[in-house]
Scaffold this active site. Structure first.
Site, PDB file in Angstrom:
ATOM      1  N   ASP A 475       0.845  -1.188   0.000  1.00  0.00           N
ATOM      2  CA  ASP A 475       0.000   0.000   0.000  1.00  0.00           C
ATOM      3  C   ASP A 475       0.883   1.241   0.000  1.00  0.00           C
ATOM      4  O   ASP A 475       1.933   1.279   0.679  1.00  0.00           O
ATOM      5  CB  ASP A 475      -0.909   0.003   1.232  1.00  0.00           C
ATOM      6  N   GLU A 518      -4.816   2.375  -4.274  1.00  0.00           N
ATOM      7  CA  GLU A 518      -3.371   2.463  -4.123  1.00  0.00           C
ATOM      8  C   GLU A 518      -2.768   1.166  -3.578  1.00  0.00           C
ATOM      9  O   GLU A 518      -1.623   1.150  -3.143  1.00  0.00           O
ATOM     10  CB  GLU A 518      -3.012   3.633  -3.188  1.00  0.00           C
TER      11      GLU A 518
END
Length: 613
Positions: A475, A518
């Site tokens: 992430d 993301e």
């Protein structure tokens, strides 16, 4: 302890010898992905003159030698031969293929196969000595369906013995290409045989109408050649007498001898040899009786002796026919020019056949089709000569019939070409659509749907083979702030950069995907947590070494990662591995981000998430 250590080399050497004998000594060739491939250039061969070698004796023999030709061809001989090769599947998917031996006259074939994971060899007996109904596939060739699991290597030994010409055209094809090739060949052979039968039937009607024995002998030539070619190519065995194995071998001698007999007597009557030379006329009759005699002896003498005798008789007969045609044409008989051209074509086709079957020319599509082309031209030109004896109108009618036949051939070829082109276009379009459906457009990585499907396959493979497997969730830290500061374009640039780093940091079998937003994911095959940490270390180094500049400002960001690994003795499901990797990722974020956490399962059933050093 010292005495035991001294005996270790003595024990290790015999064990090493046994292991080396059990392993194949030739390299494996990858299975072709989607096309037909000849295996002639990758095989090793060995002669067995005594016919008594077993598989184990053949495997241990040191007389194997490489074979470089496209088709293994030893012509007419008495020996048995062994062939061996290996094929492996380097892909990650199961491959279904068809192994085909494309010469229908081989009498005795014994195929032995084994994979690296099997201890015993599987034997299949093939050949024209067995009823057609015992073949694995309904094909005039000797075709065997096979399959390779991902990463599997299959080894082959093939023992071949035959009374006919010993040529072994080995091909490996995917089922679609194999069926398409068979259909094309059947169409072409159907056109050839249909043309001969149509010409023969037409001239049979002429014989019934005008009672000229020239037409009767000519019909005998046409039908004998048609049945001979159909038998050589395996069609009669497939459709007319699938259980009559002995007759199938004898039929070649019978039709061959009948063709020689009818052709000799046709030559004698058509050229009216008794008008020019008595010895020429008598010699034609003797040649014809020799062919008829071989028909009578076909059930008594061996096939090898019969076929060799017929080849000698036929070769002499064709040379004789060309010579007398030149002589008669020189003496003023105009129809002899057609006859001369006809037998010249047959002579060329026959020479190519003999040289190919004898091993002096390569066995390929050109040499195998030469007798059909030569015989077709011979039949066609003789038909012209006969038609000239009736009248000009019937000559024109036959020419129109031939033109229609040629147009039909061209139409079939053009239609087949258009179908192939259209099929290729559809396959390419389907491939592009499939790639688009499983690819993230921004990063170029695989998407979440593909990741989950691939992860299920890899988990099944890892559980089945007891291999390690790791799943990594990644992430971007503070991605919302990055978007707020630099806009969505700046965020997209960061995502693209991460995708590029991930795709360059993994091996070919591994998978990198954009999981959503993301968040990214990696599936690392045959890798435990240590292997995963090495990959993430490369990712971090690559991220630190590069600069991302957007609108004059450098974009700086970090990554947090969670690792979940499947040990060989701990089967896990897809959802469990993703959940564990997510938990490790959340722990990394709670501990300050810009770090990697590995999921650990504690003994009391609770989870212990710790950051690696």
């Amino acid at each position: 302890m010292k005495s035991s250590a001294l005996h270790l080399p003595r024990l290790a050497l015999p064990m090493l010898v046994v292991l080396l004998q059990a392993m194949p000594t030739w390299a494996a060739t990858p299975v072709p992905e989607s096309s037909s491939q000849s295996l002639g250039g990758i095989i090793e061969v060995m002669e067995d003159p005594s016919h008594d070698l077993t598989l184990e004796q053949a495997r241990r023999s040191n007389t194997w030698r490489a074979h470089a030709e496209t088709v293994f061809n030893k012509g007419y001989g008495r020996s048995a031969w062994w062939l061996r090769w290996s094929l492996d599947n380097p892909t990650g998917t199961k491959l279904d293929r068809i192994l085909s031996i494309d010469y229908p006259l081989l009498r005795d074939l014994r195929l032995y196969t084994r994979t690296d994971g099997e201890s015993d060899w599987q034997q299949r007996r093939l050949g024209a000595a067995l009823p057609f109904t015992e073949r694995p596939l309904d094909s005039r060739y000797f075709a065997v369906p096979l399959s390779w699991e991902p990463g599997e290597t299959r080894h082959f030994y093939l023992r071949v013995h035959s009374d006919s010409s010993l040529q072994v055209p080995l091909t490996i094809s995917d089922p679609t290409r194999f069926n398409r090739r068979n259909a094309t060949e059947n169409i072409l052979h159907g056109i050839y045989l249909g043309s001969l039968l149509a010409i023969g039937a037409y001239n049979l009607l002429l014989f019934i109408a005008i009672r000229d024995r020239n037409y009767l002998y000519y019909v005998g030539v046409v039908f004998s050649i048609a049945m001979l070619i159909a038998t050589i190519n395996g069609y009669t065995f497939r459709y007319l007498w699938p259980e009559a194995t002995n007759w199938n071998k004898q039929a070649i001698i019978v039709f061959f001898g009948l063709a020689v007999w009818c052709a000799a007597y046709f030559t004698r009557r058509f050229l009216r040899l008794w008008k020019y030379s008595r010895w020429m006329s008598n010699l034609a009759a003797i040649i014809g009786m020799c062919g008829l005699g071989m028909v009578a002896l076909s059930g008594i003498i061996s096939y090898y002796n019969a076929i060799m005798t017929l080849l000698v008789i036929t070769f002499f007969a064709i040379i004789y026919a060309v010579f007398v045609a030149i002589y008669v044409w020189y003496r003023g008989q105009q129809a002899a020019i057609y006859y001369l051209l006809a037998w010249s074509f047959l002579l060329i086709g026959f020479l190519i056949l003999v040289l190919s079957n004898g091993g002096f020319l390569p066995s390929n599509g050109l040499t195998r089709s030469a007798p059909m082309v030569g015989s077709f031209m011979e039949v066609l030109l003789l038909s012209f000569a006969l038609a000239q004896r009736i009248n000009i109108e019937r000559q024109l009618r036959f020419a129109a019939q031939q033109e229609i036949l040629d147009a039909s051939k061209r139409h079939n070829r053009e239609l087949e070409l258009r179908v192939q082109e259209r099929t290729a276009e559809l396959e390419n379009a389907n491939h592009r659509l499939n790639e688009m459906s499983i690819t993230d457009r921004l990063t170029g990585l695989k998407n979440r749907r593909y990741l989950e499907e691939a992860l299920c396959r890899e988990i099944s493979r890892a559980n089945r083979n007891e291999l390690p497997l790791s799943v990594v969730m990644i992430d971007l830290d503070h991605f919302k702030s990055l978007n707020d500061t630099y806009g969505h374009q700046g965020g997209d640039i960061c995502l693209e950069h991460v995708g590029h780093i991930l795709s360059n940091s993994i091996r070919d079998p591994d998978i990198a995907a954009r999981y959503g937003g993301e968040e990214f994911a990696l599936v690392l095959t045959e890798a435990d947590s240590r292997g995963a940490l090495k990959v993430l270390h490369r990712v971090r180094q690559a991220l630190e070494k590069t600069r991302i500049v957007h609108e004059g400002e450098e974009l700086v960001f970090t990554l947090s990662s969670g690792v979940a690994s499947r040990l060989p003795d701990t089967p896990l499901t897809k959802d469990e591995m993703i959940r564990q990797a997510d938990q490790a990722l959340y722990r990394a974020k709670r501990q300050g981000r810009n770090q990697v956490c590995v999921y650990h399962s504690a003994l009391d059933g609770h989870t212990d998430l710790s950051a690696p050093t």
